[in-house]
Every structure is written in C-alpha cells, then in structure tokens.
Design a protein around this motif. Structure first.
Motif, PDB file in Angstrom:
ATOM      1  N   VAL A   1       0.875  -3.927  -8.353  1.00 46.78           N
ATOM      2  CA  VAL A   1       0.556  -5.157  -7.644  1.00 46.78           C
ATOM      3  C   VAL A   1       1.770  -5.674  -6.871  1.00 46.78           C
ATOM      4  CG1 VAL A   1       0.017  -7.587  -8.007  1.00 46.78           C
ATOM      5  CG2 VAL A   1      -1.342  -5.842  -9.131  1.00 46.78           C
ATOM      6  N   VAL A   2       2.959  -5.536  -7.481  1.00 47.04           N
ATOM      7  CA  VAL A   2       4.173  -6.022  -6.809  1.00 47.04           C
ATOM      8  C   VAL A   2       4.374  -5.285  -5.485  1.00 47.04           C
ATOM      9  CG1 VAL A   2       6.666  -6.193  -6.979  1.00 47.04           C
ATOM     10  CG2 VAL A   2       5.264  -6.718  -8.957  1.00 47.04           C
ATOM     11  N   THR A   3       4.143  -3.968  -5.497  1.00 52.97           N
ATOM     12  CA  THR A   3       4.267  -3.199  -4.260  1.00 52.97           C
ATOM     13  C   THR A   3       3.305  -3.725  -3.212  1.00 52.97           C
ATOM     14  OG1 THR A   3       4.718  -1.307  -5.658  1.00 52.97           O
ATOM     15  CG2 THR A   3       4.265  -0.854  -3.343  1.00 52.97           C
TER      16      THR A   3
ATOM     17  N   GLU B   1      -5.171  -0.255   1.209  1.00 51.49           N
ATOM     18  CA  GLU B   1      -5.948   0.861   0.675  1.00 51.49           C
ATOM     19  C   GLU B   1      -5.122   2.146   0.627  1.00 51.49           C
ATOM     20  OE1 GLU B   1     -10.079   0.964   2.024  1.00 51.49           O
ATOM     21  OE2 GLU B   1      -9.962   3.145   1.821  1.00 51.49           O
ATOM     22  N   ARG B   2      -4.229   2.308   1.617  1.00 44.55           N
ATOM     23  CA  ARG B   2      -3.379   3.507   1.638  1.00 44.55           C
ATOM     24  C   ARG B   2      -2.458   3.555   0.431  1.00 44.55           C
ATOM     25  NH1 ARG B   2      -3.721   6.625   6.735  1.00 44.55           N
ATOM     26  NH2 ARG B   2      -5.623   5.624   7.398  1.00 44.55           N
ATOM     27  N   ALA B   3      -2.133   2.378  -0.088  1.00 37.80           N
ATOM     28  CA  ALA B   3      -1.198   2.313  -1.218  1.00 37.80           C
ATOM     29  C   ALA B   3      -1.963   2.246  -2.522  1.00 37.80           C
ATOM     30  CB  ALA B   3      -0.285   1.108  -1.060  1.00 37.80           C
ATOM     31  N   ARG B   4      -3.193   2.754  -2.521  1.00 40.31           N
ATOM     32  CA  ARG B   4      -4.013   2.694  -3.734  1.00 40.31           C
ATOM     33  C   ARG B   4      -3.250   3.282  -4.923  1.00 40.31           C
ATOM     34  NH1 ARG B   4      -8.888   6.133  -3.354  1.00 40.31           N
ATOM     35  NH2 ARG B   4      -8.182   5.952  -1.222  1.00 40.31           N
TER      36      ARG B   4
ATOM     37  N   SER C   1      -8.029  -8.648  -6.436  1.00 38.55           N
ATOM     38  CA  SER C   1      -7.013  -7.601  -6.541  1.00 38.55           C
ATOM     39  C   SER C   1      -5.762  -8.004  -7.310  1.00 38.55           C
ATOM     40  CB  SER C   1      -6.573  -7.198  -5.132  1.00 38.55           C
ATOM     41  OG  SER C   1      -5.999  -8.323  -4.498  1.00 38.55           O
ATOM     42  N   HIS C   2      -5.645  -9.273  -7.706  1.00 38.30           N
ATOM     43  CA  HIS C   2      -4.431  -9.797  -8.328  1.00 38.30           C
ATOM     44  C   HIS C   2      -3.235  -9.713  -7.399  1.00 38.30           C
ATOM     45  CE1 HIS C   2      -6.067 -10.590 -12.340  1.00 38.30           C
ATOM     46  NE2 HIS C   2      -6.941  -9.699 -11.947  1.00 38.30           N
TER      47      HIS C   2
ATOM     48  N   ILE D   1       3.959  -5.341   0.469  1.00 37.48           N
ATOM     49  CA  ILE D   1       3.293  -4.883   1.696  1.00 37.48           C
ATOM     50  C   ILE D   1       2.756  -6.073   2.490  1.00 37.48           C
ATOM     51  CG2 ILE D   1       1.252  -3.668   2.561  1.00 37.48           C
ATOM     52  CD1 ILE D   1       1.707  -1.584   0.396  1.00 37.48           C
ATOM     53  N   THR D   2       2.187  -7.069   1.785  1.00 39.82           N
ATOM     54  CA  THR D   2       1.650  -8.216   2.531  1.00 39.82           C
ATOM     55  C   THR D   2       2.776  -9.040   3.158  1.00 39.82           C
ATOM     56  OG1 THR D   2       1.637  -9.810   0.697  1.00 39.82           O
ATOM     57  CG2 THR D   2      -0.299  -8.391   0.923  1.00 39.82           C
TER      58      THR D   2
END
Lengths: 233, 291
Positions: B92-94, B85-88, B33-34, B98-99
């Motif tokens: 990538v920064v977002t 998945e909700r933030a599909r 997912s990078h 989230i993580t």
C-alpha cells in the motif's frame, strides 16, 4: 464434470501442488483428506481460480478453464465456500446472501433466497444482523448459504467444520449430507477425516502436494494406512 | 455579534461542504484499496480548470460542467489503469507513493495545458448576496451546499441500496471472498478511482467561482480534505461529511474571531490532535467482528 490433470501450483518458487490428478463426476460427493500443509486448500483455490496454476489442466464439462478468472468460474457454477467462513462482516446477513448471487445480477435471486432461508432458518431470523456479529456456526451457515445463492453446479467446501464445537460439526455435516441428497456435486476438504470419509462417495488422500491414495469413502476409511495416519486408530 | 456569528457559520458550512466532498473522494478510494490517494486534489483542480477553459471557449456552463466531470473521471480511470494496476501486488505504501508522483505529474501537466494564473468561473446564478438572519450568503454558496447534499445522498444510496455499491464494500472488506462470489475486484478499484475523481471534480467546479482556481489549487484543498477525512475517520462516509463541516466551521470561526492569518493552521492543529488522541477518527467504524 470436473477433470484435473497434472495440476501444479507454486507459492513463489515453492511448489504446493506437484501434478494432481482428480476427477469429480456429476452428483458425487468427493472428499479430500490430508495433513496440514498437504495442499488441500491450495487445490481448492486453484479450482476456484484465486490461486494460479503453473501447469496441468482443469476441465469443467470438457471445457478448459485452467486460466479462467474466478468470476467466470462462478458463472459456470464452480463456487467455493472458503476456509474460515470469510463472510462480509460489515454487511447484513441478507446482503451477504444477495452478494452470493452477484454473478446472476442479484435480481432473479429472490426465489433462491427463499430456498436458502428454508434450509437455514437461523439465517432468516438474523437476516438484518451484521454478519460479523454471528456465531461461528451461524457464519458457516451464512458462508454455505452465500455459496448456494450462486446456484453452484460444483460446490467446493473448504474446512466447513473448522473451529466449531462438536455439536455444530455434526450439524454442518448434516447440511453437507443434505446437499448431497439434493443431488449437488460436492468437493469437500476437511480436517475431520472420519466425518468427511463417512459422507463421501469417493475420496483422495493428499500428501505434500501429491495424491497418494484414492478410493471410495468407505474403502479409504477401512484402509489401515489411512486409519493410522488420519483417523488416529 | 449574533449576525457576525451567523456569517461565520454560513461561510464555514460552505467551505466545509467542499472539504467534505474532497474527504469523500479520499474515503471512496481508501475503502476500495486502503490507498490514500494524494492525487485527490488534482482531480479537484482538473474539474475547476477544465470548466473554466470550456466556458471561456463558449461552451454553455451545464455542458462544460458535465464535460469537466467526465474529463476528471477519465483521468482517475487512467491513473488506476496505467499506474496503480501495473503495480498490482505492491504494498500500500508503494501505491501511495505512486499517487504522490501522479499528483506532481498532473500539476506539471496542468501548467503546460493551461498556465500558472488564477482563473475565475462566473457564479452559476448571479452574485447578488441573499440576506439570512442578518448575515448574507452568496447564491454560489447555496449551490455548493445543495449539490454537496445531493452528492452525499446519491453516494449513500449507492453504497447502502445497490448491489454494485455493496459489492464495492464487500471487495474492500474481504477481497478473497469477493472474488469467490464472482465480483471482479479489479473493476471495483477502477470504479472507485473514477467515482472519486468525479466527486473531486464537482468540488473543484463548485468552488471555482468563490475561491478562484489555478493549477495548484488542489494542493491545499487535498490537505484540508485529508484532515477532514482523518477527523471523521478514514473510510467513513458520514465521518467525511461531519469532518468536513467541522473543519470548515472551525476554520471560519477561527479566522473571524482570532485571525485570518491562522486560517490554515486550524486544519492542521485539528489533524495533529486527532492523530494524537483518537487516531481512528471520530467516526471510527465500530468493528463488529467476532473471532
């Protein structure tokens, strides 16, 4: 076999397809010609399910697949060879081909693999090379071979001759012709309208997201309007 | 001197193996997912803490370990399903942010479920040191090294030999083409989070008898594992292993010969040096692309 009615699709709020009606019958080679940005690639992407449809219907063998996910369409037999080859560069040629049979579990793929190698002997020679190291023409063969691995019933070919040297363009069209002779159903998009119309049974002309002309390949090639706009005569 | 050096090397390899596992966890998700998953350390913590509480509750060790790996994998799947998945379609920064949020949330949750104390897991097979070339090694270190080798071999086999593994690589390299051959790209991401969490949990379980475990043990391990992944080149499996071992050995040598007070400094100095001089890492994937 494929029946598209009133298909629309948007990029954000910008319409890319404005109500497309297209039909492909079993065993036909149908070409789609049009200028850059006319929506040719968008239409193919909508058919393979990687581009959402905002309206209209797509039917395959009578079943409505307008909202089906890409993997389901592959399983049904709709397989696209994407524009720009899009091979898996860090994987070997053979792994690329095996992944083409991913929906079939890959195990029953040995016989298909042999057939693909028979059709593209060059791929057999380079089976252990990384796909990214192939030449443009070889990558096009790989992309076509990978699609063949899925045992497509309807092959969607997007710009197979793009960016290739004239000799390779001829070679690619020879392969397209051969697939047609084998009885494959093919929906072909190509910038090279002359070559595309020459191999096609029927063709559609697309302009700004709409079908503006339809007819036999030979008929459209003889059409003065088409000749002037797309064949440079 | 020779025995001392051997001792430091053995310690370094043990710590390095743990860093390598954490770095592998980073690489699996990064490849798919990078995204750099900053909750990787929390997977490690969940593995260790769950095992400790299950063993304390009377569950036999092997069963507790299996359950803890499953719990961590479930948390990984949930993180992907409920947050990523909700933030599909988000950048990538977002997703990385989230993580970070998930990491803070999981640490807070761990304080509630467990407590803020350190917990020890007893060594898998006793704690009688084994003499090796004048130095000693704990049986638990052998477990760490052995299991790490097994996991690395299993992952190597999965990505190099199985169609599912290759499908994961394919999806990370070219999402569109992967979809067009019928790979369900969303499942690939889900699998990556589950797999990465399981590997991370194993690291936490293996190290719990040596370094103790607590709700925030993941913080430092994730930073070290991330440094190892950067050193080896993000996304490279071999790089993660070499990076982890290098970092562990350097840290151990530095602590032994210079000062243990600076133990943690080495990791970050190395990470900064790599980012300055070789930002794609020692094992940067040689790109074989033709345009």
């Amino acid at each position: 076999m494929l029946e598209v009615r009133g298909l629309t699709s948007h990029y954000g709020r910008i319409p890319a397809l404005k109500g497309i009606d297209v039909e492909v019958r079993e065993g036909e080679l149908v070409a789609l010609v049009g200028a850059n940005g006319a929506g040719k690639t968008t239409l193919l992407r909508a058919l393979s399910g990687v581009q959402g449809a905002s309206g209209g219907t797509v039917r395959f063998d009578g079943a409505d697949i307008t909202r089906a996910a890409p993997d389901r369409r592959v399983a049904l037999g709709i397989v696209q060879v994407p524009e720009g080859r899009q091979v898996f560069a860090p994987l070997t040629v053979e792994d690329n081909l095996r992944l083409g049979a991913y929906r079939r579990g890959g195990e029953s793929a040995a016989a298909t693999l042999e057939r693909v190698y028979a059709m593209f002997p060059r791929l057999r020679e380079r089976r252990a090379s990384l796909a990214g190291t192939l030449s443009g023409g070889e990558q096009q063969m790989l992309a076509m071979g990978r699609a063949m691995m899925a045992q497509p019933r309807l092959l969607l070919l997007d710009e197979p001759s793009m960016g290739l040297a004239p000799r390779l363009v001829e070679e690619v069209f020879a392969y397209v012709h051969r697939l047609k002779e084998e009885g494959r159903t093919i929906f072909l998009v190509d910038q090279n309208a002359r070559a595309a119309l020459a191999v096609a049974d029927r063709a559609y002309v697309l302009e700004t997201g709409q079908v503006v002309l339809a007819g036999t390949g030979a008929g459209l090639a003889a059409d003065p309007q088409v000749q002037q706009a797309y064949l440079g005569l | 001197m020779g025995a001392q050096l051997t001792q430091y090397l053995l310690t370094g390899v043990t710590i390095g193996a743990i860093y390598a596992l954490v770095a592998l966890g980073f690489s699996i998700i990064y490849n798919a997912s990078h995204v750099i998953n900053f909750a990787q350390g929390e997977f490690v913590m969940i593995g260790g803490m769950t095992t400790v509480s299950l063993v304390d509750g009377g569950v036999p060790l092997p069963l507790a370990i299996a359950a803890a790996v499953l719990v961590a994998a479930a948390v990984g799947l949930a993180l992907e399903k409920l947050a990523i998945e909700r933030a599909r379609g988000a950048s990538v920064v977002t997703l990385i942010i989230i993580t970070i949020g998930a990491s803070i949330f999981l640490r807070g949750l761990a304080q509630l479920v467990w407590d803020k104390n350190f917990h020890a897991l007893r060594p898998f097979t006793g704690d009688t040191p084994i003499a090796v070339l004048g130095a000693t090694i704990l049986p638990q270190s052998l477990w760490v090294i052995g299991v790490t080798i097994a996991i690395v071999a299993a992952l190597g086999w999965f990505f190099a030999r199985t169609l599912a593994g290759k499908a994961m690589l394919a999806a990370s390299h070219n999402r569109l083409a992967a979809e067009l051959v019928g790979i369900r790209v969303r499942h690939v991401l889900l699998l990556a989070f589950g797999l990465s969490a399981a590997v991370g949990a194993m690291a936490g379980i293996l190290t719990a008898p040596i370094t103790l475990t607590s709700y925030d043990v993941g913080l430092m391990l994730a930073l070290k594992g991330f440094a190892a992944a950067i050193l080896g080149g993000l996304g490279s499996g071999a790089g993660a292993v070499v990076g982890g071992l290098t970092l562990g050995i350097l840290e151990s040598l530095g602590a032994g010969f210079i000062s243990s007070a600076y133990k943690d400094v080495f990791a970050f100095v190395i990470m900064l040096a790599v980012l300055f001089f070789r930002p794609s890492g020692l094992f940067a994937a040689r790109s074989a692309e033709r345009v």
